[in-house]
Design a protein around this motif. Structure first.
Motif, short mmCIF file in Angstrom:
data_model
loop_
_atom_site.label_atom_id
_atom_site.label_comp_id
_atom_site.label_asym_id
_atom_site.label_seq_id
_atom_site.Cartn_x
_atom_site.Cartn_y
_atom_site.Cartn_z
N LYS A 193 13.50 19.94 51.79
CA LYS A 193 12.97 19.93 53.15
C LYS A 193 11.51 19.52 53.03
N ARG A 194 11.08 18.62 53.89
CA ARG A 194 9.71 18.14 53.72
C ARG A 194 9.11 17.70 55.05
N LYS A 195 7.80 17.70 55.07
CA LYS A 195 7.05 17.26 56.26
C LYS A 195 5.86 16.45 55.76
N LEU A 196 5.80 15.19 56.16
CA LEU A 196 4.66 14.35 55.79
C LEU A 196 3.44 14.81 56.57
N ILE A 197 2.33 15.06 55.87
CA ILE A 197 1.17 15.62 56.56
C ILE A 197 -0.10 14.78 56.44
N ILE A 198 -0.17 13.90 55.43
CA ILE A 198 -1.42 13.17 55.24
C ILE A 198 -1.15 11.91 54.41
N SER A 199 -1.91 10.88 54.66
CA SER A 199 -1.87 9.68 53.80
C SER A 199 -3.27 9.44 53.28
N GLU A 200 -3.36 8.93 52.06
CA GLU A 200 -4.69 8.65 51.51
C GLU A 200 -4.65 7.37 50.68
N LYS A 201 -5.78 6.70 50.68
CA LYS A 201 -5.92 5.45 49.95
C LYS A 201 -6.27 5.74 48.49
N LEU A 202 -5.80 4.86 47.61
CA LEU A 202 -6.18 4.94 46.20
C LEU A 202 -7.28 3.91 45.93
N THR A 239 1.50 8.94 50.59
CA THR A 239 1.60 10.05 51.54
C THR A 239 1.86 11.35 50.80
N ILE A 240 1.37 12.41 51.39
CA ILE A 240 1.57 13.75 50.83
C ILE A 240 2.46 14.52 51.78
N ALA A 241 3.45 15.20 51.21
CA ALA A 241 4.38 16.00 52.00
C ALA A 241 4.32 17.45 51.55
N ILE A 242 4.49 18.36 52.50
CA ILE A 242 4.69 19.75 52.16
C ILE A 242 6.19 19.96 52.04
N ALA A 292 5.34 23.54 48.11
CA ALA A 292 4.55 22.65 47.25
C ALA A 292 4.09 21.45 48.05
N LEU A 293 2.92 20.93 47.68
CA LEU A 293 2.48 19.63 48.19
C LEU A 293 2.82 18.60 47.13
N LEU A 294 3.46 17.52 47.57
CA LEU A 294 3.88 16.48 46.63
C LEU A 294 3.60 15.11 47.22
N TYR A 295 3.24 14.17 46.35
CA TYR A 295 3.14 12.78 46.78
C TYR A 295 4.54 12.23 46.96
N ASP A 296 4.78 11.62 48.10
CA ASP A 296 6.11 11.12 48.43
C ASP A 296 6.20 9.65 48.09
N TYR A 297 6.89 9.34 46.99
CA TYR A 297 7.15 7.96 46.61
C TYR A 297 8.62 7.61 46.85
N GLY A 298 9.27 8.39 47.73
CA GLY A 298 10.68 8.16 48.01
C GLY A 298 11.61 8.99 47.14
N GLN A 299 11.05 9.97 46.42
CA GLN A 299 11.84 10.76 45.49
C GLN A 299 12.04 12.21 45.95
N PRO A 343 -0.84 19.18 43.57
CA PRO A 343 -1.32 18.28 42.52
C PRO A 343 -2.80 18.52 42.20
N GLN A 344 -3.16 18.20 40.96
CA GLN A 344 -4.56 18.34 40.56
C GLN A 344 -5.48 17.50 41.43
N THR A 345 -5.02 16.33 41.84
CA THR A 345 -5.88 15.45 42.62
C THR A 345 -6.11 15.96 44.03
N VAL A 346 -5.30 16.91 44.48
CA VAL A 346 -5.46 17.51 45.81
C VAL A 346 -6.23 18.83 45.73
N SER A 347 -6.10 19.51 44.60
CA SER A 347 -6.66 20.85 44.46
C SER A 347 -8.15 20.90 44.74
N ALA A 348 -8.89 19.89 44.29
CA ALA A 348 -10.35 19.92 44.42
C ALA A 348 -10.81 20.01 45.86
N VAL A 349 -10.07 19.39 46.78
CA VAL A 349 -10.49 19.37 48.18
C VAL A 349 -9.80 20.46 49.01
N LEU A 350 -8.59 20.87 48.63
CA LEU A 350 -7.80 21.75 49.49
C LEU A 350 -7.75 23.20 49.04
#
Length: 320
Positions: free
Chosen positions: A157-166, A270-273, A145-152, A99-106
């Motif tokens: 196959k996925r692995k939750l790797i980080i959570s971040e506050k909005l 949460t962000i999942a790979i 891909a890294l994706l925000y996991d909203y239950g979708q 995601p664009q919101t992750v690209s700046a830091v990662l």
């Protein structure tokens, strides 16, 4: 001095004659003699004493023999280490969306880590809106891909790797922002908001939380599906946006934007790979996925990924 000269010398000593050494090495005897002569000339001493009965090693030759053995053994050891490293190092191309919101830091730390630790892998990285990354992964255009996991994300196959506050994000010059560092979630309904369109997962996530607390957002003044345009709209004081700190860290540091922590409740995601269930993970994909997890944790530990915390668990990928 050449390595082949050392090999020739050792072979002559070990076999006791030029002819036997030439046979063992599949080299003409004249070529063998020529190279030994050049070696002796370079060293300035005689290594072998030749006679009708064969060759005899001189005192200088005896001393040189041990050094020659050591040098060739070190060369063989070096080749073995390099060969093993190449064999252990995965090779291939990995297409990766985030995601664009992750690209700046990662994006940059990951790119540098891949070049440093996985030099035989070509990482093809692209950032986009989260839902667009999701679509590209479905189509097989991304292998990871890294994706925000909203239950979708159950289809992957996925692995939750980080959570971040909005956080609520304003232009620093916007007088409506106030000076408090926190804002209640229920107060968001009274603020002019700039949000992504209704079809985007983050919008649905925020509105789902609002519905759970008994209200709907009727105060969305603009729907924008571009991170950069949303930032421009905030700077123009059109309204406030809802972002993770990592997406606006640079503008906050420059004094252009300011943030308020959303509380009661806070909004976390949460962000999942993710990878396709239908395509086997290649060694290159596995290596990059492990490196992503490690780089993310390092960025959290160093504070470079602000407002985020790593998620620790042992499974490589979760299947449910």
């Amino acid at each position: 001095m050449e390595l082949r000269q050392l090999r020739y010398f050792l072979a002559i000593v070990d076999n006791g004659s030029l002819s036997k050494a030439a046979e063992r090495l599949y080299v003409a005897q004249s070529a063998l003699s020529s190279q030994i002569a050049k070696l002796e000339e370079e060293l300035g001493t005689s290594l072998l004493s030749r006679s009708s009965k064969g060759v005899r090693v001189t005192e200088s030759g005896i001393a040189f023999y041990e050094h020659a053995q050591t040098i060739l053994q070190q060369v063989m050891n070096s080749r073995s280490v390099v060969t093993k490293r190449v064999a252990d190092s995965p090779v291939g191309t990995v297409s990766f969306g985030l995601p664009q919101t992750v690209s700046a830091v990662l994006a940059l730390p990951l790119l540098l880590a891949v070049k440093r630790e996985l030099p035989r892998i070509s990482l093809q990285m692209n950032d986009d809106l989260t839902d667009n990354v999701l679509g590209q992964l479905r189509q097989g255009k991304y292998s990871l891909a890294l994706l925000y996991d909203y239950g979708q994300l159950q289809e992957f196959k996925r692995k939750l790797i980080i959570s971040e506050k909005l956080h609520l994000v304003w232009a620093a010059s916007d007088p409506r922002a106030g000076s408090v560092s926190q804002i209640r979630f229920s107060d968001l309904q009274n603020i002019p908001l700039i949000l992504p369109g209704q079809l985007f997962s983050v919008r649905q996530h925020i509105e789902r939380i609002a519905s759970q607390h008994g209200f709907m957002f009727s105060n969305v003044v603009s729907e924008i599906n571009s991170l950069n345009i949303m930032k421009s709209a905030m700077l123009a004081e059109i309204g406030a946006g809802i972002f993770p700190l990592s997406a606006v860290a640079q503008e906050v540091a420059q004094g252009k934007l300011k943030v308020q922590e959303i509380i009661e409740p806070g909004i976390e995601r949460t962000i999942a790979i993710c990878a396709s269930r239908n395509i086997s993970m290649t060694p290159a994909n596995r290596a990059v996925s492990k490196l992503i997890v490690r780089v993310v944790r390092e960025l959290c530990a160093s504070g470079e990924w602000m407002g985020a915390a790593p998620i620790f668990h042992d499974t490589a990928f979760m299947h449910n």
